[in-house]
Design an enzyme around this catalytic site. Sequence first.
Site, PDB file in Angstrom:
ATOM      1  N   GLU A 156     137.431   5.843  37.395  1.00 54.01           N
ATOM      2  CA  GLU A 156     136.482   6.116  38.475  1.00 54.01           C
ATOM      3  C   GLU A 156     137.301   6.114  39.751  1.00 54.01           C
ATOM      4  OE1 GLU A 156     133.416   6.920  38.055  1.00 54.01           O
ATOM      5  OE2 GLU A 156     133.206   6.351  35.956  1.00 54.01           O
ATOM      6  N   LYS A 172     141.729  -7.531  35.526  1.00 49.63           N
ATOM      7  CA  LYS A 172     142.687  -7.800  36.608  1.00 49.63           C
ATOM      8  C   LYS A 172     141.917  -7.553  37.896  1.00 49.63           C
ATOM      9  CE  LYS A 172     145.394  -6.087  39.338  1.00 49.63           C
ATOM     10  NZ  LYS A 172     145.215  -6.171  40.813  1.00 49.63           N
ATOM     11  N   GLU A 203     139.823  11.332  51.654  1.00 47.77           N
ATOM     12  CA  GLU A 203     138.959  10.156  51.586  1.00 47.77           C
ATOM     13  C   GLU A 203     139.452   9.140  52.634  1.00 47.77           C
ATOM     14  OE1 GLU A 203     139.145   7.448  48.080  1.00 47.77           O
ATOM     15  OE2 GLU A 203     136.982   7.684  48.070  1.00 47.77           O
ATOM     16  N   CYS A 246     133.248   5.081  47.392  1.00 56.74           N
ATOM     17  CA  CYS A 246     133.732   6.363  46.880  1.00 56.74           C
ATOM     18  C   CYS A 246     132.639   7.426  46.965  1.00 56.74           C
ATOM     19  CB  CYS A 246     134.248   6.205  45.464  1.00 56.74           C
ATOM     20  SG  CYS A 246     133.200   5.188  44.440  1.00 56.74           S
TER      21      CYS A 246
END
Length: 503
Positions: free
Chosen positions: A268, A194, A405, A303
């Site tokens: 992840e 996806k 983040e 990330c």
Amino acid sequence: MLDRPHPTPEAPTTDPFALAKALSGVHLIGGRYVPARSGKTFSVVNPATGQEVARAADGDAADVDAAVEDAARAQKEWARMPARKRGALVAQCAALMRTHVEELGRLIALETGKALRTESRVEANTVADILEFFGGLGGELKGETVPFAPDVLSVTVREPLGVVGAIIPWNVPMLLMALKVAPALVAGNTVVVKSAEEAPLAVLRICELMNRVLPAGVFNMVSGFGPECGAPLVAHSKVRKVTFTGSVETGKIVSKAAAEKLIPVTLELGGKSPMIVFADCDFEKTLAGAITSMRFTRQGQSCTAASRIYVERPIFQRFVDAMAEKVDAMVMGDPLDEKTDIGTIISEGQFEKVKSFIDEGVATKGANGRACSAMPSDPALKKGLFIQPYIFTGLDKDSRLVREEIFGPVTCVMPFDDPEAVLAEANDSEYGLAASLWTNNLKVGLNLAHRLEAGLVQINQNLVVQANLSYGGVKSSGLGKEASLEAMLEHFTHKKTIMVNMG
Ligand code: NAI
Ligand code: MG
């Protein structure tokens, strides 16, 4: 093997606008381009101009079901193929990627706003590298012999899990997809990907290229939004493994849904990766390392971005000034222009999110935010999602900018005096993806490397994902590893024990 009533170009093309149009409105299911069952599409936008470049098929549970059923049908035969033959086909796909590097680089630059020279072309090459690496690992799907009794032969064999559902994000979609698809396929699974709603095109072209080599149904792709298209993929009864890269929040939703079915999941997730710079470091090398570690050329949308930089006090100010000077020299502009170092943020939503962090930092008493580089002057880019990189100093360790983040071109630089104190600060985070240490005192470096809570610690370098090195975080940064032989064996196979009584 591709059945192609859909008019995508056969040969590599360097016109990403035409290719984007040609890839409009379709999933790739069972070796065929098909529209969404609902007939719906959604807009794919060039973030450098705000203009629509394509419309993607807006997938839902019906499309997912069709893709998973085809993947399940194809899986039995795929698993029976000798493992090294599967690997050879994946390696053949790698060769096809190499001839399409320029095409894929330009297409991903168009849909994500990442600069072609510094990011997009590099990503396309890395995809080929990852496929080459895993393509060679078919012969490594080995089991063991287990001592049990003299007249009993007891062995383990590695078996595929079945249909793998892979959900990918938009920041490095081609690379992150390759990390999932290549080992899954070599291990004998079939896959339904996806794609991310912000970047569905380049990954679809890769799926098409690989479908020219692979049997129909082995690698399928649907595009669509998370809850409507991603969630049904995770929930589908024939999906026996889910691998996900994205936010912590969505990772938890995916993990819960996988738990309902008792299937394994690899996650992840995000990061707030610390970079620790000692005064005895090689200054110039470390400075260059800070620029690449922070992924300024990817607008910080990584990330593993070094978004917390701790610098030993004697060189703190000099380091901050030199960093700002380096970022000032970087060129923001049209992602497709070879002169451009820094492109755009992916979407309006992310743009607003990053801006809100910057506004908060600027408004914080005692903090100093330096806006670096310069906004592009080209009027064609005036609606582009450009954000000047920011280097913040003077922020408290509890500031949201230091803790959360940001996923934008914003780094916080903080002075430190004591290795123990900086270690404690670095570890005081919900994340644990990556970290880097910069020092010529390897005794101190190794000591801290062992005690940093992160899946990957690098001393005097901070490279991006490399095939053959296990990659994955601890704490809220994820579960499981990618990119290595270990990752393929542990996360895309299970071990079956077979015993033969010869007594
Ligand atoms: P997201 O985690 O919501 O999206 C990632 C993927 O998950 C997309 O394909 C999305 O369609 C899918 N998804 C969303 N909801 C889902 C659901 N309920 N079930 C199944 N799939 C679902 O991330 P998003 O919204 O793009 O970005 C938000 C933040 O996430 C960023 O600001 C950044 O902090 C972080 N992020 C981290 C990434 C990483 O590399 N670890 C990559 C992208 C985002
Ligand atoms: Mg989201």
